[in-house]
Scaffold this active site. Structure first.
Site, mmCIF file in Angstrom:
data_model
loop_
_atom_site.group_PDB
_atom_site.id
_atom_site.type_symbol
_atom_site.label_atom_id
_atom_site.label_comp_id
_atom_site.label_asym_id
_atom_site.label_seq_id
_atom_site.Cartn_x
_atom_site.Cartn_y
_atom_site.Cartn_z
ATOM 1 N N ARG A 86 38.491 -5.711 63.363
ATOM 2 C CA ARG A 86 38.037 -4.347 63.653
ATOM 3 C C ARG A 86 39.067 -3.696 64.581
ATOM 4 N NH1 ARG A 86 32.211 -3.795 66.495
ATOM 5 N NH2 ARG A 86 33.386 -4.703 68.221
ATOM 6 N N TYR A 123 34.726 6.896 74.658
ATOM 7 C CA TYR A 123 33.592 6.323 75.408
ATOM 8 C C TYR A 123 34.102 5.606 76.660
ATOM 9 C CZ TYR A 123 30.277 2.855 76.986
ATOM 10 O OH TYR A 123 29.487 2.078 77.792
ATOM 11 N N PHE A 161 21.936 5.162 84.389
ATOM 12 C CA PHE A 161 22.214 4.572 83.072
ATOM 13 C C PHE A 161 22.483 5.643 82.017
ATOM 14 C CE2 PHE A 161 19.235 1.323 84.828
ATOM 15 C CZ PHE A 161 20.007 0.186 84.673
ATOM 16 N N SER A 192 31.550 -0.368 82.602
ATOM 17 C CA SER A 192 31.692 -1.287 81.471
ATOM 18 C C SER A 192 32.992 -2.063 81.586
ATOM 19 C CB SER A 192 31.705 -0.452 80.181
ATOM 20 O OG SER A 192 32.096 -1.241 79.086
ATOM 21 N N ALA A 193 33.014 -3.256 81.022
ATOM 22 C CA ALA A 193 34.247 -4.044 80.956
ATOM 23 C C ALA A 193 35.311 -3.313 80.146
ATOM 24 C CB ALA A 193 33.950 -5.397 80.323
ATOM 25 N N SER A 238 17.301 10.791 73.948
ATOM 26 C CA SER A 238 18.324 10.991 72.919
ATOM 27 C C SER A 238 18.641 9.679 72.205
ATOM 28 C CB SER A 238 19.590 11.587 73.534
ATOM 29 O OG SER A 238 20.029 10.794 74.609
ATOM 30 N N ASN A 239 18.406 8.540 72.886
ATOM 31 C CA ASN A 239 18.636 7.251 72.215
ATOM 32 C C ASN A 239 17.515 6.260 72.552
ATOM 33 O OD1 ASN A 239 20.212 5.644 70.476
ATOM 34 N ND2 ASN A 239 21.085 4.547 72.209
ATOM 35 N N ASN A 253 29.021 -8.192 77.941
ATOM 36 C CA ASN A 253 28.296 -7.893 76.690
ATOM 37 C C ASN A 253 26.809 -8.232 76.828
ATOM 38 O OD1 ASN A 253 31.194 -8.098 75.949
ATOM 39 N ND2 ASN A 253 30.420 -7.644 73.916
ATOM 40 N N LYS A 274 33.822 6.301 81.046
ATOM 41 C CA LYS A 274 33.464 5.349 82.112
ATOM 42 C C LYS A 274 34.566 5.297 83.170
ATOM 43 C CE LYS A 274 29.512 4.115 80.457
ATOM 44 N NZ LYS A 274 28.294 4.586 81.098
HETATM 45 P P1 NAD Z 1 20.746 3.139 75.795
HETATM 46 O O1 NAD Z 1 21.302 4.172 74.873
HETATM 47 O O2 NAD Z 1 19.712 2.224 75.301
HETATM 48 O O3 NAD Z 1 20.207 3.843 77.141
HETATM 49 C C1 NAD Z 1 20.731 5.050 77.619
HETATM 50 C C2 NAD Z 1 19.551 5.965 77.897
HETATM 51 O O4 NAD Z 1 20.034 7.207 78.416
HETATM 52 C C3 NAD Z 1 18.761 6.304 76.635
HETATM 53 O O5 NAD Z 1 17.385 6.114 76.896
HETATM 54 C C4 NAD Z 1 19.060 7.780 76.389
HETATM 55 O O6 NAD Z 1 17.982 8.460 75.775
HETATM 56 C C5 NAD Z 1 19.343 8.260 77.794
HETATM 57 N N1 NAD Z 1 20.218 9.440 77.909
HETATM 58 C C6 NAD Z 1 21.442 9.629 77.368
HETATM 59 N N2 NAD Z 1 21.937 10.811 77.766
HETATM 60 C C7 NAD Z 1 21.020 11.379 78.578
HETATM 61 C C8 NAD Z 1 20.953 12.592 79.309
HETATM 62 N N3 NAD Z 1 21.950 13.484 79.293
HETATM 63 N N4 NAD Z 1 19.840 12.854 80.037
HETATM 64 C C9 NAD Z 1 18.815 11.962 80.073
HETATM 65 N N5 NAD Z 1 18.820 10.801 79.418
HETATM 66 C C10 NAD Z 1 19.914 10.502 78.667
HETATM 67 O O7 NAD Z 1 22.000 2.315 76.362
HETATM 68 P P2 NAD Z 1 22.035 0.983 77.208
HETATM 69 O O8 NAD Z 1 22.584 -0.093 76.356
HETATM 70 O O9 NAD Z 1 20.752 0.769 77.890
HETATM 71 O O10 NAD Z 1 23.173 1.368 78.251
HETATM 72 C C11 NAD Z 1 22.854 1.939 79.508
HETATM 73 C C12 NAD Z 1 24.157 2.328 80.198
HETATM 74 O O11 NAD Z 1 24.978 1.167 80.315
HETATM 75 C C13 NAD Z 1 24.975 3.354 79.450
HETATM 76 O O12 NAD Z 1 25.569 4.227 80.387
HETATM 77 C C14 NAD Z 1 26.030 2.518 78.760
HETATM 78 O O13 NAD Z 1 27.223 3.244 78.538
HETATM 79 C C15 NAD Z 1 26.256 1.418 79.774
HETATM 80 N N6 NAD Z 1 26.758 0.176 79.166
HETATM 81 C C16 NAD Z 1 26.099 -0.388 78.125
HETATM 82 C C17 NAD Z 1 26.602 -1.555 77.556
HETATM 83 C C18 NAD Z 1 25.922 -2.181 76.369
HETATM 84 O O14 NAD Z 1 26.568 -2.985 75.675
HETATM 85 N N7 NAD Z 1 24.659 -1.887 76.079
HETATM 86 C C19 NAD Z 1 27.755 -2.145 78.075
HETATM 87 C C20 NAD Z 1 28.402 -1.550 79.148
HETATM 88 C C21 NAD Z 1 27.884 -0.376 79.700
HETATM 89 C C1 WQD Z 2 31.558 -8.523 69.906
HETATM 90 C C2 WQD Z 2 32.411 -9.407 68.996
HETATM 91 C C3 WQD Z 2 33.583 -8.181 67.305
HETATM 92 C C4 WQD Z 2 30.010 -6.875 65.120
HETATM 93 C C5 WQD Z 2 31.151 -3.294 72.820
HETATM 94 C C6 WQD Z 2 31.798 -2.071 73.398
HETATM 95 C C7 WQD Z 2 31.903 -2.206 74.879
HETATM 96 C C8 WQD Z 2 30.545 -2.537 75.502
HETATM 97 C C9 WQD Z 2 29.868 -3.676 74.820
HETATM 98 C C10 WQD Z 2 29.525 -0.513 76.282
HETATM 99 C C11 WQD Z 2 33.779 -8.805 68.682
HETATM 100 C C12 WQD Z 2 32.567 -9.101 66.678
HETATM 101 C C13 WQD Z 2 30.884 -7.450 66.032
HETATM 102 C C14 WQD Z 2 29.990 -7.377 63.790
HETATM 103 C C15 WQD Z 2 31.680 -8.983 64.391
HETATM 104 N N1 WQD Z 2 29.650 -1.435 75.411
HETATM 105 N N2 WQD Z 2 31.690 -8.479 65.666
HETATM 106 N N3 WQD Z 2 30.819 -8.416 63.473
HETATM 107 O O1 WQD Z 2 33.224 -4.786 70.995
HETATM 108 O O2 WQD Z 2 32.993 -6.619 72.723
HETATM 109 O O3 WQD Z 2 31.940 -4.426 73.126
HETATM 110 O O4 WQD Z 2 29.846 -3.458 73.415
HETATM 111 O O5 WQD Z 2 30.176 -0.336 77.273
HETATM 112 O O6 WQD Z 2 32.410 -1.000 75.348
HETATM 113 O O7 WQD Z 2 33.087 -1.934 72.824
HETATM 114 O O8 WQD Z 2 30.957 -5.895 71.435
HETATM 115 O O9 WQD Z 2 29.108 -6.693 70.039
HETATM 116 O O10 WQD Z 2 30.623 -4.894 69.124
HETATM 117 O O11 WQD Z 2 31.491 -7.200 69.380
HETATM 118 O O12 WQD Z 2 32.416 -9.895 64.041
HETATM 119 O O13 WQD Z 2 29.261 -6.865 62.917
HETATM 120 O O14 WQD Z 2 31.733 -9.519 67.737
HETATM 121 O O15 WQD Z 2 34.750 -8.119 66.534
HETATM 122 O O16 WQD Z 2 34.687 -9.884 68.597
HETATM 123 P P1 WQD Z 2 32.408 -5.453 72.020
HETATM 124 P P2 WQD Z 2 30.466 -6.116 69.946
#
Ligand code: NAD
Ligand code: WQD
Length: 345
Positions: A291, A148, A80, A124-125, A34-35, A178, A152
């Site tokens: 934002r 979202y 994940f 996530s944080a 899906s992503n 991050n 979590k």
């Molecule tokens: P991503 O979207 O690249 O990876 C998620 C994967 O899950 C994708 O490949 C998607 O196709 C798959 N997926 C989604 N729903 C599904 C389902 N129902 N069945 C099977 N597959 C499914 O995201 P990521 O950045 O790799 O993040 C991985 C995990 O970490 C997520 O749960 C996300 O919420 C968490 N997370 C990510 C971040 C970040 O900044 N990237 C930060 C904190 C937490």
């Molecule tokens: C970082 C900093 C923005 C984009 C998000 C999710 C969090 C987690 C990680 C999953 C901030 C600034 C950003 C831009 C900017 N994901 N910024 N211009 O918001 O800390 O966290 O990703 O769990 O849940 O909220 O990350 O990379 O979006 O932003 O100035 O075009 O960059 O304001 O200060 P964030 P971010």
């Protein structure tokens, strides 16, 4: 030792597949693309020289999960799979509650039926309340503000309740800060669909010429230069944290949260300037309004992960920029997502 990786074709999942294989684990992946796309797993195979067993299925689908568990001798799971875009979750909350919660509940049910009770969950944080002092420690107040983040938080609660009720389960809740950067090969990385929401993919897409300029969301925060500060962590360090967490989950019982961060804050302009310095690329920017929902600064105290898991981040901001740029410049269109490619054995 065989580990099931849900969402293993995604950004963090694909990097974790590499690190688990390098550490000697057998892995299998379930993803519904899906992503993501199958190409990321083909690249993991290229990096590691190992073929990956893969199921294209929805983790919400219990019958598909039952097939996976019955066909394999799974020891532990890293979960994940889920949707992760904050803005989209505000517009489509039910899509987030359904996918993120249902996938986890279905997974727990099938794991229990097959006697697999070791789980590492991607938290996530964002689960921390916005009024905590910095640095964040695992025992601080929780409270997410968008759907979202709430998924979590709710999943963490579900997993805590599960472990209270069943003392033979072990769950590691990994609270990522991050994640940025990419594998040093430049073969796998973050491939967001459409215009990126997050800072690093935005910066690298400006540098590669796909976007005109970076909008810096606010320059009047109480930080070193007035721009928002975050705890950026190299995705390969994060992936290595999963290897440590899975070892912990296999050898313990109970439910514990761990911050995976570096403990250091970097502002938007510091990250942009580091990227320019490391890559030599131009990243024009303009100051834009704040934002909605953003905090001035967010950073971890990662001491618990060091003490309990024996993990700490090693790679610095320069490496994060260097590796992000290698991935972006080698793959300006990301994976050029094509789900029809049948390259996996
Ligand atoms: P991503 O979207 O690249 O990876 C998620 C994967 O899950 C994708 O490949 C998607 O196709 C798959 N997926 C989604 N729903 C599904 C389902 N129902 N069945 C099977 N597959 C499914 O995201 P990521 O950045 O790799 O993040 C991985 C995990 O970490 C997520 O749960 C996300 O919420 C968490 N997370 C990510 C971040 C970040 O900044 N990237 C930060 C904190 C937490
Ligand atoms: C970082 C900093 C923005 C984009 C998000 C999710 C969090 C987690 C990680 C999953 C901030 C600034 C950003 C831009 C900017 N994901 N910024 N211009 O918001 O800390 O966290 O990703 O769990 O849940 O909220 O990350 O990379 O979006 O932003 O100035 O075009 O960059 O304001 O200060 P964030 P971010």
């Amino acid at each position: 030792m065989s580990i099931l990786i849900t969402g293993g074709a995604g950004y963090i999942g694909s990097h974790t597949c590499v690190e688990l294989i390098s550490a000697g684990y057998d892995i299998l992946v379930v993803d519904n693309f899906s992503n993501s796309c199958a190409e990321s797993l083909r690249r993991v195979e290229q990096i590691t020289g190992k073929s990956i067993k893969f199921y294209e299925a929805d983790v919400c689908d219990k019958s598909a999960l039952r097939i996976i568990f019955s066909e394999n001798n799974i020891d532990a799971v890293i979960h994940f799979a889920g949707y992760k875009a904050v803005g989209e979750s505000v517009e489509k909350p039910m899509m987030y509650y359904e996918n993120n919660l249902m996938s986890t509940v279905s997974l727990i049910d099938v794991m229990e039926k097959y006697g697999v009770r070791n789980l590492v969950f991607s938290s996530s944080a964002t689960v921390y309340a916005g009024d905590n002092p910095m640095p964040l420690t695992e025992d601080m107040k929780l409270g997410a503000i968008n759907p979202y983040g709430k998924t979590k938080l709710f999943i963490e609660e579900i997993l805590r309740d599960l472990c209270s009720a069943k003392d033979n389960w072990c769950v590691a809740l990994l609270r990522y800060f991050n994640p940025i950067g990419a594998h040093k090969s430049g073969l796998i990385g973050e491939s967001p669909k459409g215009i990126p929401n997050n800072l690093m993919p935005y910066i690298s897409q400006v540098a590669v010429g796909k976007l005109q300029r970076l909008n810096v969301f606010g320059d009047d925060y109480d930080t070193r230069d007035g721009t928002g500060s975050r705890d950026y962590i190299h995705v390969v360090d994060l992936a290595k944290g999963h290897v440590k967490a899975i070892q912990w989950a296999i050898n313990n019982t109970g439910c514990e949260a761990f911050n995976l961060g570096t403990g250091k804050g970097t502002t938007v302009l510091e990250l942009r300037n580091a990227f320019v310095q490391v890559t030599g690329m131009d990243v024009p920017y303009a100051i834009a309004p704040r934002r909605a929902g953003d905090l001035a600064e967010v950073y971890a105290l990662p001491a618990k992960a060091k003490d309990v898991l024996g993990w700490e981040a090693e790679l610095d901001i320069s490496r994060m920029c260097e590796d992000a740029w290698r991935w972006q410049s080698n793959n300006p269109m990301g994976y050029e997502i094509d789900n029809t490619i049948d390259i996996l054995k």
